[in-house]
Design a protein around this motif. Structure first.
Motif, mmCIF file in Angstrom:
data_model
loop_
_atom_site.group_PDB
_atom_site.id
_atom_site.type_symbol
_atom_site.label_atom_id
_atom_site.label_comp_id
_atom_site.label_asym_id
_atom_site.label_seq_id
_atom_site.Cartn_x
_atom_site.Cartn_y
_atom_site.Cartn_z
ATOM 1 N N UNK A 285 -4.575 5.093 -19.787
ATOM 2 C CA UNK A 285 -3.379 4.477 -20.351
ATOM 3 C C UNK A 285 -2.204 4.629 -19.400
ATOM 4 N N UNK A 286 -2.118 5.797 -18.758
ATOM 5 C CA UNK A 286 -1.032 6.031 -17.804
ATOM 6 C C UNK A 286 -1.138 5.078 -16.621
ATOM 7 N N UNK A 287 -2.345 4.932 -16.076
ATOM 8 C CA UNK A 287 -2.528 4.037 -14.941
ATOM 9 C C UNK A 287 -2.224 2.586 -15.336
ATOM 10 N N UNK A 288 -2.686 2.186 -16.505
ATOM 11 C CA UNK A 288 -2.472 0.811 -16.958
ATOM 12 C C UNK A 288 -0.992 0.473 -17.089
ATOM 13 N N UNK A 289 -0.174 1.492 -17.374
ATOM 14 C CA UNK A 289 1.261 1.233 -17.535
ATOM 15 C C UNK A 289 1.907 0.801 -16.226
ATOM 16 N N UNK A 290 1.250 1.052 -15.089
ATOM 17 C CA UNK A 290 1.784 0.662 -13.778
ATOM 18 C C UNK A 290 1.006 -0.506 -13.169
ATOM 19 N N UNK A 291 0.106 -1.108 -13.946
ATOM 20 C CA UNK A 291 -0.759 -2.148 -13.385
ATOM 21 C C UNK A 291 0.033 -3.408 -13.040
ATOM 22 N N UNK A 292 -0.259 -3.976 -11.881
ATOM 23 C CA UNK A 292 0.356 -5.218 -11.433
ATOM 24 C C UNK A 292 -0.736 -6.265 -11.243
ATOM 25 N N UNK A 342 7.413 -1.670 -2.131
ATOM 26 C CA UNK A 342 8.424 -0.953 -1.344
ATOM 27 C C UNK A 342 8.939 0.283 -2.057
ATOM 28 N N UNK A 343 8.805 0.325 -3.375
ATOM 29 C CA UNK A 343 9.277 1.479 -4.132
ATOM 30 C C UNK A 343 8.544 1.507 -5.461
ATOM 31 N N UNK A 344 8.623 2.649 -6.137
ATOM 32 C CA UNK A 344 8.021 2.760 -7.454
ATOM 33 C C UNK A 344 6.531 3.039 -7.405
ATOM 34 N N UNK A 345 5.891 2.889 -8.576
ATOM 35 C CA UNK A 345 4.451 3.129 -8.718
ATOM 36 C C UNK A 345 3.752 1.821 -9.069
ATOM 37 N N UNK A 346 2.576 1.626 -8.495
ATOM 38 C CA UNK A 346 1.841 0.379 -8.686
ATOM 39 C C UNK A 346 0.347 0.684 -8.775
ATOM 40 N N UNK A 347 -0.348 -0.113 -9.592
ATOM 41 C CA UNK A 347 -1.778 0.126 -9.813
ATOM 42 C C UNK A 347 -2.482 -1.222 -9.961
ATOM 43 N N UNK A 348 -3.636 -1.358 -9.317
ATOM 44 C CA UNK A 348 -4.438 -2.571 -9.499
ATOM 45 C C UNK A 348 -5.916 -2.207 -9.477
ATOM 46 N N UNK A 349 -6.714 -3.073 -10.105
ATOM 47 C CA UNK A 349 -8.144 -2.829 -10.235
ATOM 48 C C UNK A 349 -8.939 -3.946 -9.565
ATOM 49 N N UNK A 350 -10.096 -3.549 -8.992
ATOM 50 C CA UNK A 350 -10.960 -4.499 -8.314
ATOM 51 C C UNK A 350 -12.384 -4.300 -8.811
ATOM 52 N N UNK A 351 -13.006 -5.397 -9.273
ATOM 53 C CA UNK A 351 -14.416 -5.370 -9.645
ATOM 54 C C UNK A 351 -15.225 -5.538 -8.361
ATOM 55 N N UNK A 414 -4.076 3.338 -6.966
ATOM 56 C CA UNK A 414 -2.760 3.750 -7.454
ATOM 57 C C UNK A 414 -1.877 4.120 -6.271
ATOM 58 N N UNK A 415 -0.677 3.529 -6.229
ATOM 59 C CA UNK A 415 0.265 3.770 -5.123
ATOM 60 C C UNK A 415 1.574 4.301 -5.698
ATOM 61 N N UNK A 416 2.010 5.452 -5.198
ATOM 62 C CA UNK A 416 3.309 6.026 -5.551
ATOM 63 C C UNK A 416 4.141 6.056 -4.278
ATOM 64 N N UNK A 417 5.031 5.068 -4.129
ATOM 65 C CA UNK A 417 5.774 4.911 -2.875
ATOM 66 C C UNK A 417 6.680 6.110 -2.605
ATOM 67 N N UNK A 418 7.392 6.586 -3.638
ATOM 68 C CA UNK A 418 8.313 7.694 -3.433
ATOM 69 C C UNK A 418 7.576 8.973 -3.083
ATOM 70 N N UNK A 445 6.791 -1.911 4.265
ATOM 71 C CA UNK A 445 6.262 -2.428 3.009
ATOM 72 C C UNK A 445 4.745 -2.302 2.973
ATOM 73 N N UNK A 446 4.196 -1.907 1.814
ATOM 74 C CA UNK A 446 2.749 -1.814 1.628
ATOM 75 C C UNK A 446 2.221 -3.072 0.954
ATOM 76 N N UNK A 447 0.980 -3.442 1.323
ATOM 77 C CA UNK A 447 0.321 -4.584 0.680
ATOM 78 C C UNK A 447 -1.128 -4.218 0.366
ATOM 79 N N UNK A 448 -1.686 -4.746 -0.725
ATOM 80 C CA UNK A 448 -3.097 -4.508 -1.020
ATOM 81 C C UNK A 448 -3.972 -5.029 0.120
ATOM 82 N N UNK A 449 -5.064 -4.289 0.405
ATOM 83 C CA UNK A 449 -5.935 -4.626 1.532
ATOM 84 C C UNK A 449 -7.373 -4.731 1.038
ATOM 85 N N UNK A 450 -8.078 -5.800 1.491
ATOM 86 C CA UNK A 450 -9.449 -6.040 1.052
ATOM 87 C C UNK A 450 -10.306 -6.420 2.254
ATOM 88 N N UNK A 451 -11.484 -5.824 2.336
ATOM 89 C CA UNK A 451 -12.454 -6.182 3.361
ATOM 90 C C UNK A 451 -13.815 -6.402 2.729
#
Length: 463
Positions: A285-292, A342-351, A414-418, A445-451
């Motif tokens: 639930x905590x991670x989902x609250x930061x999902x983008x 660039x700031x804050x917390x961000x979370x994303x999921x990949x199948x 999960x990314x915590x920029x600060x 600036x950070x960006x999601x990376x996929x290979x």
């Protein structure tokens, strides 16, 4: 004789900024500004009693402080004003050389009698200067009063804004203390729970060890008794027939009475099981609250990385033509997400599917794209890898092997920029932590990376 524009400019300079008329009994104050004596003294009466008693005032123009006793007559300016008044009486029309005794309301200017009869002013509303001046003086006084009210309102707003600033800072301090207090409570609670669970675990350990030790002692005693009986019977068997049969009833009776007493079974099941993530922290639930919602950036995709129309799926495929640009990866099938952190917390999921190879994480936007490089934090990459569908590795230097109990089907990033943290979670069923890179200071600036590798397809999960 001074020209009309010059005279007008001089009159503007000699005008009192309070009453907007030529100064009467001009006086100067410490800052050098001059006003009508009556006008500046009227401002004294508008101050509150405390300021008036202390005789400290501010200039109506520049707001610099001055004292009441600093007022001094400006005779030079008074003489100049008198001269200008004389000039004003003799002011002449530049076009006709006649005295300017009329005022054209339509054009808002002084005119002479010849101007009045010219086609330029035909049909206009025209009055004598002496008749027009009082009305416009009243209008200017109304405007002046409105301006003063606005200026007072501006001062009030400034004070209100300062008060808002103070309140906001105070609110932030209060909220910071509240957050720290709440987390201190959580830390203390978890520490107390940890101590309690450890105590229960230790108590269970000692209790079980005592039971096992008692069982072991009982078995040892029975073992010694059995050995004693065995030696007695072995000795009996080696005797003569008469000695063998002597007291046979008692011998057999004692032997039949010997019976192994099996100790009560000791359970080795742990009754004290602590699952912190389930009992105390709803990590998912905590991670989902930061999902983008992350989408793929086709402009960065390698020619072997095929992006779906909705930009939420990338598949390894054959090379595509006419896709070269300076932003695209040129060496390996990699692609970036459109989102920037660039700031804050961000979370994303990949199948991630199964039985394939992939690289997933985040990277700095300015990390190189035109040459092969190591996917390491020193190069601007925080990535974990599935190698040939078998081995999970965090791409540190050297790489860190990630022995996992369960296969990853859905990976959470999960990314915590600060805090400078990049963490990975297996969110296939329950949430389990996989790996967190050492703390970093992100320089860009950070960006999601996929290979992707051959046979691999990655799906970006929506919120």
């Amino acid at each position: 004789m001074a020209s009309a524009p010059t005279t007008k400019k001089m009159m503007e300079e000699a005008m009192c900024s309070i009453c907007l008329q030529l100064m009467t009994e001009a006086v100067s104050i410490d800052c050098g500004h001059s006003f009508c004596r009556q006008c500046i003294e009227d401002t004294f009466r508008e101050k509150n009693p405390i300021e008036s008693y202390q005789e400290k005032f501010t200039c109506p123009l520049c707001r610099k402080p001055f004292q009441r006793e600093s007022l001094r007559p400006n005779k030079q300016l008074e003489n100049l004003i008198e001269s200008m008044k004389e000039l004003e009486c003799e002011r002449l029309c530049e076009e006709h050389g006649e005295q300017l005794r009329l005022f054209c309301e339509d054009d808002g200017r002084l005119i002479c009698w010849r101007c009045e009869h010219s086609p330029q002013h035909r049909g206009h509303s025209i009055e004598l200067v002496e008749e027009a001046a009082p009305g416009f003086r009243e209008i200017l006084q109304i405007v002046l009063t409105d301006m003063r009210e606005q200026e007072n309102q501006c001062q009030s707003l400034k004070l209100a804004t300062k008060e808002q600033t103070r309140q906001w800072k105070e609110k932030i301090v209060h909220e910071r203390k509240k957050i720290q207090f709440e987390f201190d409570k959580l830390y203390n609670f978890l520490h107390g729970e940890e101590m309690w669970f450890l105590w229960r675990l230790e108590e269970k350990k000692e209790q079980t060890l005592r039971s096992l030790k008692d069982s072991e002692a009982s078995l040892e005693k029975q073992s010694q008794e059995l050995k004693s009986y065995i030696r007695e019977l072995e000795k009996k068997c080696q005797q003569s027939a008469q000695d063998l049969l002597q007291d046979m009833r008692d011998t057999l009776g004692r032997s039949s009475a010997v019976e192994l007493k099996v100790p009560e079974a000791v359970s080795l099941e742990l009754q004290t099981v602590c699952n912190v993530s389930e009992l105390y922290l709803d990590l998912k639930k905590m991670l989902k609250s930061y999902q983008v919602c992350v989408t793929l950036d086709p402009d960065t995709a390698h020619t072997d990385a095929i992006i779906s129309e909705n930009r939420r799926q990338v598949t390894y495929g054959g090379p595509q033509l006419n896709l070269r640009n300076s932003l695209r990866y040129l060496d390996l099938p990699w692609v970036l997400g459109c989102e920037r952190f660039t700031s804050g917390r961000h979370y994303f999921e990949v199948d991630v599917g199964e039985d394939s190879g992939w690289d997933l994480g985040v990277c700095l936007e300015n990390a190189p794209r035109r040459a092969l490089m190591s996917l390491q934090p020193t190069s601007g990459f925080w990535v974990i890898r599935l190698w040939k569908g078998k081995e999970y590795v965090a791409l540190t230097n050297p790489p860190t092997s990630l022995p996992l109990k369960e296969q990853i089907w859905v990976l959470g990033v999960f990314v915590d920029c600060e805090a400078g943290r990049v963490s990975f979670y297996n969110v296939t069923c329950t949430v389990s932590h996989i790996f967190t890179f050492p703390r970093a200071s992100f320089s860009d600036t950070l960006r999601p990376f996929f290979g992707v590798s051959q046979g691999c397809t990655l799906f970006l999960n929506s919120q």
